[in-house]
Design a protein around this motif. Structure first.
Motif, mmCIF file in Angstrom:
data_model
loop_
_atom_site.group_PDB
_atom_site.id
_atom_site.type_symbol
_atom_site.label_atom_id
_atom_site.label_comp_id
_atom_site.label_asym_id
_atom_site.label_seq_id
_atom_site.Cartn_x
_atom_site.Cartn_y
_atom_site.Cartn_z
ATOM 1 N N ASP A 167 1.489 0.973 27.481
ATOM 2 C CA ASP A 167 2.943 0.840 27.362
ATOM 3 C C ASP A 167 3.360 -0.622 27.324
ATOM 4 O OD1 ASP A 167 2.375 0.187 29.956
ATOM 5 O OD2 ASP A 167 3.708 1.666 30.876
ATOM 6 N N ASN A 168 2.375 -1.532 27.227
ATOM 7 C CA ASN A 168 2.605 -2.977 27.091
ATOM 8 C C ASN A 168 3.203 -3.611 28.344
ATOM 9 O OD1 ASN A 168 1.932 -2.213 24.503
ATOM 10 N ND2 ASN A 168 3.857 -2.828 23.555
ATOM 11 N N VAL A 169 2.945 -3.041 29.511
ATOM 12 C CA VAL A 169 3.560 -3.533 30.737
ATOM 13 C C VAL A 169 2.502 -3.810 31.807
ATOM 14 C CG1 VAL A 169 5.189 -3.026 32.607
ATOM 15 C CG2 VAL A 169 5.708 -2.292 30.276
ATOM 16 N N HIS A 179 3.004 4.290 34.728
ATOM 17 C CA HIS A 179 3.157 3.875 33.337
ATOM 18 C C HIS A 179 3.652 5.026 32.465
ATOM 19 C CE1 HIS A 179 1.205 -0.146 33.649
ATOM 20 N NE2 HIS A 179 0.665 0.405 34.711
ATOM 21 N N GLU A 190 8.077 -6.308 37.039
ATOM 22 C CA GLU A 190 7.073 -6.040 36.014
ATOM 23 C C GLU A 190 7.114 -7.129 34.948
ATOM 24 O OE1 GLU A 190 9.417 -3.194 32.864
ATOM 25 O OE2 GLU A 190 8.619 -2.238 34.669
ATOM 26 N N SER A 191 6.075 -7.166 34.134
ATOM 27 C CA SER A 191 6.022 -8.129 33.036
ATOM 28 C C SER A 191 5.748 -7.379 31.732
ATOM 29 C CB SER A 191 4.918 -9.165 33.280
ATOM 30 O OG SER A 191 4.783 -10.031 32.168
ATOM 31 N N LYS A 192 6.675 -7.447 30.807
ATOM 32 C CA LYS A 192 6.510 -6.798 29.514
ATOM 33 C C LYS A 192 5.739 -7.711 28.568
ATOM 34 C CE LYS A 192 10.647 -3.929 29.936
ATOM 35 N NZ LYS A 192 11.958 -3.542 29.351
ATOM 36 N N HIS A 193 4.744 -7.130 27.901
ATOM 37 C CA HIS A 193 3.913 -7.847 26.947
ATOM 38 C C HIS A 193 4.175 -7.316 25.531
ATOM 39 C CE1 HIS A 193 2.097 -9.251 30.576
ATOM 40 N NE2 HIS A 193 0.983 -9.701 30.030
ATOM 41 N N TRP A 242 -0.780 -3.950 24.090
ATOM 42 C CA TRP A 242 -1.448 -3.310 25.222
ATOM 43 C C TRP A 242 -1.989 -4.347 26.209
ATOM 44 C CZ3 TRP A 242 -5.007 1.207 23.158
ATOM 45 C CH2 TRP A 242 -4.222 2.133 22.496
ATOM 46 N N ARG A 268 2.383 -3.887 35.672
ATOM 47 C CA ARG A 268 3.192 -3.440 36.806
ATOM 48 C C ARG A 268 2.546 -3.878 38.121
ATOM 49 N NH1 ARG A 268 7.176 -0.313 34.786
ATOM 50 N NH2 ARG A 268 6.733 0.855 32.869
ATOM 51 N N CYS A 295 -4.633 -9.262 26.498
ATOM 52 C CA CYS A 295 -3.778 -8.367 25.726
ATOM 53 C C CYS A 295 -4.409 -8.073 24.363
ATOM 54 C CB CYS A 295 -2.411 -9.036 25.563
ATOM 55 S SG CYS A 295 -1.073 -7.970 24.999
ATOM 56 N N GLY A 354 6.501 -11.390 37.528
ATOM 57 C CA GLY A 354 6.976 -10.742 36.318
ATOM 58 C C GLY A 354 7.268 -11.682 35.170
#
Length: 403
Positions: free
Chosen positions: A388-390, A367, A82-85, A88, A392, A106, A117
């Motif tokens: 959740d800022n992700v 999510h 996954e990649s966290k941002h 949103w 997936r 975003c 990711g």
């Protein structure tokens, strides 16, 4: 390897459902330790009850002979990195020219290109949240188009792990809510809160001279990238509320969906609204399948609706899919398929569907907050972004028809 050894009828107990039939089929195929699950089609509908119940509903006897087709069932999707941002993840689009690359928009106004990711490139694109992104090819290189609540659209070329802003498109007077690139890659269209659909040129011929002139300008600061204004082809007007989805249909046509409850098909050259279909509630997102003239729309009651633009009576929904427990926010057809699609909703879930069944093929609580966007890189790799800022990513097996 997946064809029955005999064309003779197979007699099976009426109490069997999909799982029981799958066991029987694996035995008949001699799969042994390599057994795998199958789905079954009866009269072009996925079997989701026992054979006995199917016979009862269709007023058939247990002596009836049914022609049953089998296809591979979708197994449990595997989770990829996954990649966290920082905010949103509101929009995504796969960059088809480079395997594994996904562009994201975003709420922090930043456009990012993600692979495995990891963020491979990023740029502060807008002063307000990005609501739409669309990947394309620009002058022979991968590019990303972004649309924002700041009412602007920008084209970014991806070169040497950097995003370079080259073209700005400004005509609509509202948040940009949707983007789609034409199959010929020489145009794109944008939907806006100002109720319009704008069609823009991105053909090489229209910009080579502009970019060369801008690059040579002495007014430009040293090392400052040259940017030019985009060319508006036409603006399509007819919606009475915000446009929430746009898609090219082929044959010079565009489909649009709106909060005014309508799904419209437009002939771009004449700007004529050739077909109008009316939904019972506002359209939140739209996905068109040009190969079958089908369209999917999502709605705030969690419903997904299937439409056929060839049907004269556009007041009737061809099919409804109900499983989401919250606002259905996004939908995307599987690449190359006219039966398989993906949805995301505010109930934190994403769902895989087959139009031959009213029940989801797979449901995943992907999510921990609202799902805002979904999409595919290819027929087996799907993506979703949320509040959740992700970002997936999941992988599914191939679902090639076997008989």
């Amino acid at each position: 390897a997946f064809h029955l050894p005999s064309e003779a009828p197979v007699f099976v107990p009426a109490h069997l459902g999909r799982q029981g039939l799958s066991k029987v089929l694996n035995l008949l195929l001699g799969r042994g330790d390599s057994a795998r699950p199958f789905d079954f089609l009866v009269n072009d509908q996925l079997l989701r009850t026992t054979l006995g119940n199917y016979l009862k509903v269709n007023e058939l006897t247990e002596e009836s002979i049914l022609t049953v087709e089998y296809i591979f069932a979708i197994g449990t999707p595997s989770v990829l990195p996954e990649s966290k941002h920082p905010d949103w993840v509101s929009a995504l689009s796969a960059i088809q020219e480079v395997s594994g690359l996904v562009a994201t928009g975003c709420y922090d106004g930043v456009v990012r290109v993600v692979k495995g990711g990891v963020v491979a490139a990023e740029a502060l694109a807008h002063s307000r949240p990005i609501h739409a992104v669309a990947a394309c090819t620009w002058m022979g290189v991968p590019a990303v188009i972004t649309g924002s609540a700041d009412q602007s659209i920008k084209l970014w070329a991806l070169q040497d792990r950097k995003l370079q802003h080259l073209v700005s498109f400004e005509s609509q007077r509202g948040s940009i809510t949707a983007l789609a690139v034409s199959p010929s890659n020489d145009q794109f269209c944008s939907g806006s809160r100002d109720k319009t659909v704008a069609v823009w040129s991105i053909s090489k011929e229209d910009y080579e001279g502009k970019l060369a002139e801008a690059a040579a300008s002495k007014k430009r600061k040293l090392n400052d990238p040259a940017t030019v204004d985009g060319d508006l082809v036409v603006k399509l007007e007819g919606h009475s509320d915000s446009v929430s989805g746009v898609q090219y249909m082929g044959g010079g046509r565009i489909m649009s969906g709106s909060w005014d409850h309508s799904i419209r098909v437009w002939d771009v050259s004449s700007t004529v609204n050739t077909t109008t279909m009316i939904a019972p509630s506002a359209v939140q997102s739209l996905a068109a399948c040009p190969s079958a003239a089908l369209a999917l729309t999502t709605h705030d009651d969690g419903t997904v609706r299937l439409w056929d633009s060839r049907v004269a009576d556009g007041l009737v929904t061809k099919q409804m899919f109900q499983s989401h427990k919250g606002w259905a926010s996004s939908v995307a057809w599987q690449p190359g398929s006219d039966v398989f699609f993906l949805t995301g909703a505010y109930d934190y879930s994403i769902k895989l569907w087959d139009i031959r069944s009213g029940v989801p093929v797979r449901s995943m609580d992907a999510h921990t907050d609202k799902v805002l966007c979904v999409g595919w890189s290819d027929a087996t790799t799907l993506h979703s972004g949320g509040a959740d800022n992700v970002l997936r990513t999941h992988s599914i097996g191939s679902r090639t028809d076997t008989k």
